[in-house]
Scaffold this motif. Structure first.
Motif, PDB file in Angstrom:
ATOM      1  N   GLN A 171      15.347  -6.080   2.857  1.00 30.99           N
ATOM      2  CA  GLN A 171      15.157  -6.466   1.367  1.00 30.99           C
ATOM      3  C   GLN A 171      13.933  -6.849   1.335  1.00 30.99           C
ATOM      4  N   SER A 172      13.140  -5.983   0.601  1.00 32.02           N
ATOM      5  CA  SER A 172      11.779  -6.124   0.520  1.00 32.02           C
ATOM      6  C   SER A 172      11.080  -6.675  -0.690  1.00 32.02           C
ATOM      7  N   TYR A 173      10.145  -7.398  -0.540  1.00 32.58           N
ATOM      8  CA  TYR A 173       9.389  -7.922  -1.759  1.00 32.58           C
ATOM      9  C   TYR A 173       7.919  -7.627  -1.339  1.00 32.58           C
ATOM     10  N   ILE A 174       7.313  -7.019  -2.393  1.00 32.43           N
ATOM     11  CA  ILE A 174       5.804  -6.709  -2.345  1.00 32.43           C
ATOM     12  C   ILE A 174       4.969  -7.394  -3.423  1.00 32.43           C
ATOM     13  N   GLU A 175       4.303  -8.370  -2.937  1.00 39.46           N
ATOM     14  CA  GLU A 175       3.570  -9.150  -3.973  1.00 39.46           C
ATOM     15  C   GLU A 175       2.149  -8.595  -4.260  1.00 39.46           C
TER      16      GLU A 175
ATOM     17  N   LEU B  22       3.697   2.911  -6.237  1.00 33.44           N
ATOM     18  CA  LEU B  22       4.800   3.601  -6.688  1.00 33.44           C
ATOM     19  C   LEU B  22       4.567   5.274  -6.396  1.00 33.44           C
ATOM     20  N   ALA B  23       3.395   5.610  -6.760  1.00 35.17           N
ATOM     21  CA  ALA B  23       3.156   6.922  -6.390  1.00 35.17           C
ATOM     22  C   ALA B  23       3.086   7.395  -5.000  1.00 35.17           C
ATOM     23  N   SER B  24       2.894   6.222  -4.195  1.00 32.81           N
ATOM     24  CA  SER B  24       2.929   6.688  -2.673  1.00 32.81           C
ATOM     25  C   SER B  24       4.535   6.682  -2.330  1.00 32.81           C
ATOM     26  N   GLY B  25       5.563   6.288  -2.880  1.00 33.37           N
ATOM     27  CA  GLY B  25       6.986   6.327  -2.720  1.00 33.37           C
ATOM     28  C   GLY B  25       7.492   4.935  -2.519  1.00 33.37           C
ATOM     29  N   ILE B  26       6.817   3.865  -2.905  1.00 32.99           N
ATOM     30  CA  ILE B  26       7.467   2.561  -3.032  1.00 32.99           C
ATOM     31  C   ILE B  26       8.720   2.615  -4.285  1.00 32.99           C
TER      32      ILE B  26
ATOM     33  N   PHE C 274      -2.482   4.784   5.331  1.00 34.58           N
ATOM     34  CA  PHE C 274      -1.985   5.041   6.592  1.00 34.58           C
ATOM     35  C   PHE C 274      -1.945   3.728   7.417  1.00 34.58           C
ATOM     36  N   GLY C 275      -2.711   2.756   7.011  1.00 34.82           N
ATOM     37  CA  GLY C 275      -2.454   1.232   7.763  1.00 34.82           C
ATOM     38  C   GLY C 275      -1.373   0.526   7.140  1.00 34.82           C
ATOM     39  N   SER C 276      -0.865   0.649   5.905  1.00 39.07           N
ATOM     40  CA  SER C 276       0.236  -0.119   5.435  1.00 39.07           C
ATOM     41  C   SER C 276       1.332   0.427   4.757  1.00 39.07           C
ATOM     42  N   ILE C 277       0.805   1.077   3.513  1.00 40.69           N
ATOM     43  CA  ILE C 277       1.975   1.583   2.653  1.00 40.69           C
ATOM     44  C   ILE C 277       3.010   2.636   3.197  1.00 40.69           C
ATOM     45  N   LYS C 278       2.430   3.703   4.075  1.00 42.68           N
ATOM     46  CA  LYS C 278       3.393   4.454   4.777  1.00 42.68           C
ATOM     47  C   LYS C 278       4.607   4.040   5.381  1.00 42.68           C
ATOM     48  N   ASN C 279       4.174   2.629   6.146  1.00 41.36           N
ATOM     49  CA  ASN C 279       5.198   1.955   6.822  1.00 41.36           C
ATOM     50  C   ASN C 279       6.088   1.231   5.943  1.00 41.36           C
ATOM     51  N   LEU C 280       5.487   0.899   5.050  1.00 39.72           N
ATOM     52  CA  LEU C 280       6.420  -0.015   3.769  1.00 39.72           C
ATOM     53  C   LEU C 280       7.380   0.704   3.274  1.00 39.72           C
ATOM     54  N   VAL C 281       6.857   2.193   3.006  1.00 39.59           N
ATOM     55  CA  VAL C 281       7.708   3.016   2.289  1.00 39.59           C
ATOM     56  C   VAL C 281       9.134   3.435   3.168  1.00 39.59           C
ATOM     57  N   LYS C 282       8.879   3.158   4.531  1.00 40.67           N
ATOM     58  CA  LYS C 282       9.915   3.446   5.509  1.00 40.67           C
ATOM     59  C   LYS C 282      10.963   2.122   5.687  1.00 40.67           C
TER      60      LYS C 282
ATOM     61  N   GLU D  19      10.737 -12.928   6.251  1.00 40.40           N
ATOM     62  CA  GLU D  19      10.929 -13.155   7.782  1.00 40.40           C
ATOM     63  C   GLU D  19       9.994 -12.106   8.518  1.00 40.40           C
ATOM     64  N   VAL D  20       9.997 -10.966   7.879  1.00 36.23           N
ATOM     65  CA  VAL D  20       9.419  -9.928   8.384  1.00 36.23           C
ATOM     66  C   VAL D  20       8.072  -9.581   7.460  1.00 36.23           C
ATOM     67  N   VAL D  21       6.883  -9.441   8.283  1.00 33.36           N
ATOM     68  CA  VAL D  21       5.540  -9.525   7.181  1.00 33.36           C
ATOM     69  C   VAL D  21       4.819  -8.461   7.837  1.00 33.36           C
ATOM     70  N   PRO D  22       4.801  -7.272   7.248  1.00 30.62           N
ATOM     71  CA  PRO D  22       4.019  -6.258   7.644  1.00 30.62           C
ATOM     72  C   PRO D  22       2.950  -6.484   7.248  1.00 30.62           C
ATOM     73  N   VAL D  23       1.694  -6.440   8.106  1.00 32.58           N
ATOM     74  CA  VAL D  23       0.177  -6.741   7.899  1.00 32.58           C
ATOM     75  C   VAL D  23      -0.612  -6.057   8.838  1.00 32.58           C
ATOM     76  N   GLY D  24      -1.925  -6.103   8.447  1.00 33.55           N
ATOM     77  CA  GLY D  24      -2.849  -5.388   9.495  1.00 33.55           C
ATOM     78  C   GLY D  24      -3.440  -6.453  10.426  1.00 33.55           C
ATOM     79  N   GLU D  25      -3.916  -6.172  11.378  1.00 40.50           N
ATOM     80  CA  GLU D  25      -4.384  -6.760  12.561  1.00 40.50           C
ATOM     81  C   GLU D  25      -5.151  -8.094  12.284  1.00 40.50           C
ATOM     82  N   ASP D  26      -5.872  -7.936  11.129  1.00 44.34           N
ATOM     83  CA  ASP D  26      -6.902  -8.994  10.701  1.00 44.34           C
ATOM     84  C   ASP D  26      -6.316 -10.035  10.147  1.00 44.34           C
ATOM     85  N   GLN D  27      -4.731  -9.955   9.806  1.00 47.78           N
ATOM     86  CA  GLN D  27      -3.991 -10.870   9.227  1.00 47.78           C
ATOM     87  C   GLN D  27      -3.238 -11.838  10.127  1.00 47.78           C
ATOM     88  N   LEU D  28      -3.208 -11.398  11.557  1.00 45.62           N
ATOM     89  CA  LEU D  28      -2.382 -12.277  12.504  1.00 45.62           C
ATOM     90  C   LEU D  28      -2.669 -13.638  12.404  1.00 45.62           C
TER      91      LEU D  28
END
Ligand code: TRP
Length: 339
Positions: free
Chosen positions: A36-40, A69-73, A22-30, A150-159
């Protein structure tokens, strides 16, 4: 498709749980449809804390890949790759380290918090904080910029880490000329989900995580132990759903049933045991498609390895091109003809 590159990283230190989902993967799947997405899979970063457990990091690279992969990436949309296999990240880290003072790293709130947690955990004075750990924000800036993120989806703790990356980019571009892209953080809608025990955060180290791969028995055990309204003593006492962790999770996964759950809880028409059983059922239904997909990959580890290998090759291309620009800007392009 937006022209900007998206980059995010995940430390492979354990299986992924609902907090990650809920914190990140769901958003990434969207977002994988929009950028152009890179997941390290950040194995080098995981080693800063786990340098003495390389087998743990290695094992979890594949576990995390399977969870994603199972979550939809979708590997056709997002490039998933392994950090340590891209040497340019380490190379950039060295160059960036000249632009960051040691005191600035000590002042980074994320690093500061993590050092304090380590002090509490190990009772040390902080003297055992390694150079590698203290410097991981520099390495994370390399993670992002090596792929023109340029776009980095992260949790608040990463700001604070993102802010530090932006500082490095600005300093670099100011000294060597416009070369690197300045990234921006995007926070997902559920910033962080609480644990069933009422803790503000779900986490492996907190012992309250529900893993995407949990069995029905594990889920049952965890949900049955959830914190409910302490003022509800008897089964038919009216209660306040807003202080109940079972209701909190119903909100995440019980859709149409939610109104009834809320009303019955308030009126006393619903006992906590029945309410928990309903949550267990809904949670398992929610996890079912994820677990089915995960099961497929567990049976086909060679496919997971191939996805990672191809993703890493794809990611390598952009890192090579960024490194070429960086070397040129820094006047380190010695053997290039015509320069
Ligand atoms: N530090 C991040 C975390 O712990 C993981 C990470 C590594 C990351 N490299 C990254 C996040 C690059 C964003 C961009 O969650």
């Amino acid at each position: 498709m937006n022209q900007k590159n998206l980059l995010t990283g995940i430390r492979p230190t354990g299986k992924l749980h609902l907090g990650h989902y809920f914190g990140s993967i769901k958003n990434l799947v969207k977002l994988q449809n929009e950028y152009q997405s890179y997941i390290e899979i950040a194995d080098v970063q995981a080693l800063t804390d786990n340098f003495d457990h390389p087998e743990k990091v290695r094992l979890n690279v594949r576990e995390v890949a399977m969870d994603l992969l199972a979550s939809g990436i979708d590997p056709k949309k997002a490039t998933m790759f392994i950090q340590s296999m891209i040497p340019e990240i380490a190379e950039l880290t060295v160059y960036y380290s000249n632009h960051v003072t040691v005191s600035r790293l000590h002042r980074n709130p994320t690093v500061k918090n993590e050092i304090n947690q380590k002090k509490e955990l190990f009772g040390n004075t902080g003297e055992s904080v390694t150079y590698g750990f203290l410097g991981y924000p520099v390495s994370q800036a390399a993670d992002i910029t090596a792929f023109r993120g340029e776009v980095v989806p992260v949790g608040e703790d990463q700001l604070p880490l993102l802010e530090q990356c932006r500082e490095i980019v600005r300093k670099f571009n100011h000294i060597y000329g416009d070369t690197l892209k300045e990234p921006e953080a995007v926070l997902s809608e559920h910033k962080r989900i609480k644990g069933l025990d009422g803790n503000e955060k779900m986490g492996k180290s907190l012992g309250n995580a529900i893993y995407l791969a949990d069995s029905p028995e594990e889920i049952t055990k965890k949900v049955m132990g959830a914190v409910t309204d302490p003022n509800k003593i008897k089964k038919d006492d009216p209660a306040n759903p807003e202080v109940c962790m079972v209701y909190y999770y119903h909100k995440l996964m019980s859709g149409k049933e939610l109104d009834t759950i809320c009303k019955e809880c308030k009126s006393g028409a619903r006992g906590c045991v029945a309410c928990k059983k309903q949550l267990i059922k809904n949670m398992m239904e929610f996890l079912k498609p994820i677990q089915e997909k995960r099961h497929y990959y567990e049976q086909h580890p060679e496919e997971v390895d191939k996805i990672l290998e191809e993703g890493t090759k794809e990611a390598q291309k952009i890192a090579t091109s960024v490194m070429k620009d960086v070397r040129k800007s820094m006047k380190l392009n010695y053997f290039e003809t015509g320069e």
